[in-house]
Design a protein around this motif. Structure first.
Motif, PDB file in Angstrom:
ATOM      1  N   SER A  17       0.846  -1.196   0.000  1.00 27.32           N
ATOM      2  CA  SER A  17       0.000   0.000   0.000  1.00 27.32           C
ATOM      3  C   SER A  17       0.877   1.240   0.000  1.00 27.32           C
ATOM      4  O   SER A  17       2.044   1.189   0.384  1.00 27.32           O
ATOM      5  N   ARG A  19       0.507   5.411   1.116  1.00 29.70           N
ATOM      6  CA  ARG A  19      -0.282   6.478   1.737  1.00 29.70           C
ATOM      7  C   ARG A  19      -0.094   7.740   0.906  1.00 29.70           C
ATOM      8  O   ARG A  19       1.025   8.079   0.531  1.00 29.70           O
ATOM      9  N   GLU A  48      -9.727   4.736   0.993  1.00 27.23           N
ATOM     10  CA  GLU A  48      -8.856   3.783   0.308  1.00 27.23           C
ATOM     11  C   GLU A  48      -9.416   3.487  -1.073  1.00 27.23           C
ATOM     12  O   GLU A  48     -10.632   3.570  -1.284  1.00 27.23           O
ATOM     13  N   LYS A  59      -4.022   4.580   0.203  1.00 24.19           N
ATOM     14  CA  LYS A  59      -4.717   4.975   1.423  1.00 24.19           C
ATOM     15  C   LYS A  59      -4.548   6.474   1.630  1.00 24.19           C
ATOM     16  O   LYS A  59      -3.421   6.980   1.659  1.00 24.19           O
ATOM     17  N   TYR A  60      -5.675   7.175   1.771  1.00 23.03           N
ATOM     18  CA  TYR A  60      -5.633   8.611   2.020  1.00 23.03           C
ATOM     19  C   TYR A  60      -5.147   8.873   3.431  1.00 23.03           C
ATOM     20  O   TYR A  60      -5.590   8.256   4.391  1.00 23.03           O
ATOM     21  N   ASP A  61      -4.195   9.804   3.554  1.00 24.83           N
ATOM     22  CA  ASP A  61      -3.660  10.199   4.850  1.00 24.83           C
ATOM     23  C   ASP A  61      -3.736  11.722   4.926  1.00 24.83           C
ATOM     24  O   ASP A  61      -2.981  12.426   4.242  1.00 24.83           O
ATOM     25  N   SER A  69       3.304  11.638  -0.903  1.00 25.91           N
ATOM     26  CA  SER A  69       3.053  10.237  -0.569  1.00 25.91           C
ATOM     27  C   SER A  69       4.049   9.758   0.466  1.00 25.91           C
ATOM     28  O   SER A  69       5.074  10.386   0.726  1.00 25.91           O
TER      29      SER A  69
END
Length: 81
Positions: A17, A19, A48, A59-61, A69
């Protein structure tokens, strides 16, 4: 011009994954010449999304700045830019 406003990410490292700080972006798969069609993805209300070409889980952070990222190496920089 679209590349200027829409962040592009890649998963050349084959990570499970990535972020990211954007909910709308393009996935290019791996770095050229091994990239897939550059697909626009929009998470909408979700946090996500899975790329339909390379199966990378994004995955959004909200703690990351838009267009960035974790890892930073996943940001795609066009040679034309």
């Amino acid at each position: 011009m679209a590349h200027e406003s829409t962040p592009h990410f890649h998963n050349t490292e084959g990570l499970r994954s990535i972020r990211i700080g954007s909910k709308e972006f393009q996935c290019v798969g791996a770095l050229p010449p091994f990239d897939h069609p550059h697909v626009y993805l929009d998470m909408g209300k979700d946090s996500e999304i899975v790329c339909p070409y390379c199966s990378t889980l994004y995955k959004y952070d909200s703690t990351l700045a838009p267009g960035t990222s974790e890892p930073l190496s996943a940001i795609y920089h066009s040679e034309a830019a």
